[in-house]
Design a protein around this motif. Structure first.
Motif, PDB file in Angstrom:
ATOM      1  N   VAL A 119       0.912  -1.236  -0.039  1.00 33.47           N
ATOM      2  CA  VAL A 119       0.099  -0.208   0.017  1.00 33.47           C
ATOM      3  C   VAL A 119       0.877   1.264  -0.047  1.00 33.47           C
ATOM      4  O   VAL A 119       1.559   1.537   1.043  1.00 33.47           O
ATOM      5  N   ASP A 120       0.698   1.876  -1.021  1.00 31.72           N
ATOM      6  CA  ASP A 120       1.532   3.358  -1.045  1.00 31.72           C
ATOM      7  C   ASP A 120       0.892   4.015  -2.351  1.00 31.72           C
ATOM      8  O   ASP A 120       0.636   3.750  -3.458  1.00 31.72           O
ATOM      9  N   ASP A 121       0.768   5.438  -2.234  1.00 32.23           N
ATOM     10  CA  ASP A 121       0.561   6.425  -3.242  1.00 32.23           C
ATOM     11  C   ASP A 121       1.293   6.595  -4.208  1.00 32.23           C
ATOM     12  O   ASP A 121       0.762   7.276  -5.383  1.00 32.23           O
ATOM     13  N   ARG A 122       2.424   6.211  -4.185  1.00 29.15           N
ATOM     14  CA  ARG A 122       3.441   6.544  -5.334  1.00 29.15           C
ATOM     15  C   ARG A 122       3.879   5.259  -5.808  1.00 29.15           C
ATOM     16  O   ARG A 122       4.349   4.310  -5.461  1.00 29.15           O
ATOM     17  N   PRO A 123       3.566   5.396  -7.389  1.00 30.58           N
ATOM     18  CA  PRO A 123       3.850   4.080  -8.047  1.00 30.58           C
ATOM     19  C   PRO A 123       5.302   3.555  -8.128  1.00 30.58           C
ATOM     20  O   PRO A 123       5.395   2.489  -8.258  1.00 30.58           O
TER      21      PRO A 123
ATOM     22  N   LEU B 183       5.785   1.529  -5.084  1.00 30.68           N
ATOM     23  CA  LEU B 183       5.185   0.318  -5.234  1.00 30.68           C
ATOM     24  C   LEU B 183       6.205  -0.735  -6.451  1.00 30.68           C
ATOM     25  O   LEU B 183       6.262  -1.976  -6.118  1.00 30.68           O
TER      26      LEU B 183
ATOM     27  N   ARG C 213      -1.178  -4.918  -5.319  1.00 24.90           N
ATOM     28  CA  ARG C 213      -0.839  -3.091  -5.296  1.00 24.90           C
ATOM     29  C   ARG C 213      -2.202  -2.705  -4.664  1.00 24.90           C
ATOM     30  O   ARG C 213      -3.432  -2.983  -5.055  1.00 24.90           O
TER      31      ARG C 213
ATOM     32  N   SER D 164      -2.993   1.714  -4.265  1.00 20.95           N
ATOM     33  CA  SER D 164      -2.401   3.021  -3.957  1.00 20.95           C
ATOM     34  C   SER D 164      -3.161   4.245  -2.965  1.00 20.95           C
ATOM     35  O   SER D 164      -2.841   5.263  -3.204  1.00 20.95           O
ATOM     36  N   SER D 165      -4.001   3.281  -2.242  1.00 20.11           N
ATOM     37  CA  SER D 165      -4.732   4.256  -1.147  1.00 20.11           C
ATOM     38  C   SER D 165      -5.163   3.421  -0.046  1.00 20.11           C
ATOM     39  O   SER D 165      -5.335   2.159  -0.279  1.00 20.11           O
TER      40      SER D 165
ATOM     41  N   GLU E 222      -8.404   1.793  -1.324  1.00 24.14           N
ATOM     42  CA  GLU E 222      -8.177   0.867  -1.974  1.00 24.14           C
ATOM     43  C   GLU E 222      -7.628  -0.766  -1.472  1.00 24.14           C
ATOM     44  O   GLU E 222      -8.011  -1.618  -1.698  1.00 24.14           O
TER      45      GLU E 222
ATOM     46  N   MET F 174       0.323   9.128   3.186  1.00 25.88           N
ATOM     47  CA  MET F 174      -0.726   8.988   1.996  1.00 25.88           C
ATOM     48  C   MET F 174      -1.828  10.123   2.243  1.00 25.88           C
ATOM     49  O   MET F 174      -2.387  10.498   3.317  1.00 25.88           O
TER      50      MET F 174
END
Length: 227
Positions: free
Chosen positions: A10-14, A17, A33, A35-36, A39, A58
């Motif tokens: 879980v991470d908002d930055r691609p 990830l 994955r 992204s929030s 999610e 995040m």
């Protein structure tokens, strides 16, 4: 064939990830994955995960809030959470992470080998728990159908008990080796506690199997819970 464990990233930055996937790909597990926080919670509604790697910073729902939601749900409250953060505000910030239910708290940039090693321990524990649940399920099925097929049913039950005992012995041996490894490496208290919980469940299932052996005088034993 053992089913692969799922690991939630879980991470908002691609790019973060992508980096996590590169580090953990060597474990040969299923990487999912998110992204929030929202999610991540959706993914947790349908899938079971061995461990969650959760970014703290995040937008919207941050890591602390996401962890709080995860721990409130009965289905997901026992999933280990490893917090990843690029900032360090001191002991108070770290304490907040553990208070939210994290089993570990790692600051970026982190050592890829260390992260992979920590995640692999939780994957191993998850796999052993899955094997244990399968043994318990097989035993429950036999108990529910036992005694209705006469002599043939008795032979079938004895054969299944022998098979279950052998399979359980293999899991016991692997769990013992894992616990010994954790002790030698002075692992985190949360990891050691999880391993101890697995051993207690194994002991309960072994007692249930022993009670079914001919000559023990045991009826249908109380099986260990699957939680």
């Amino acid at each position: 064939m053992v089913q692969k464990a799922k690991i939630l990233l879980v991470d908002d930055r691609p790019e973060n990830l992508l980096a996590l996937e590169a580090i953990l790909s060597a474990l040969d597990q299923t990487l999912v994955r998110a992204s929030s926080g929202e999610e991540a919670l959706k993914a947790l509604l349908t899938d079971d995960f061995a461990v969650i790697l959760l970014d703290v910073q995040m937008p919207g729902m941050d890591g602390f809030e996401t962890a709080a939601h995860i721990k409130r749900r009965e289905r997901t409250r026992d999933i280990p959470i490893i917090f990843l953060t690029a900032i360090n505000h001191g002991p108070h910030h770290t304490f907040r992470g553990y208070a939210a239910g994290a089993v570990d708290y790692i600051s970026k940039p982190f050592d890829p080998w260390v992260l992979r090693a920590k995640v692999s321990v939780f994957v191993e524990l998850y796999t052993k728990n899955c094997q244990l649940r399968e043994q318990a399920a097989l035993l429950r099925l036999q108990l529910e159908g036992g005694g209705s097929n006469g002599a043939d049913g008795g032979k079938e039950a004895a054969g299944l008990l022998a098979e279950l005992s052998a399979r359980l012995a293999a899991v016991e041996e692997q769990a013992e080796a894992l616990t010994k490894q954790l002790g030698e490496e002075s692992a985190d208290a949360a990891v050691v506690a999880t391993a101890a919980h697995l051993e207690r469940k194994l002991t309960g299932l072994r007692r249930a199997l022993d009670a079914l052996e001919p000559g023990t005088g045991g009826g249908a034993p109380m099986l260990p819970a699957q939680g």
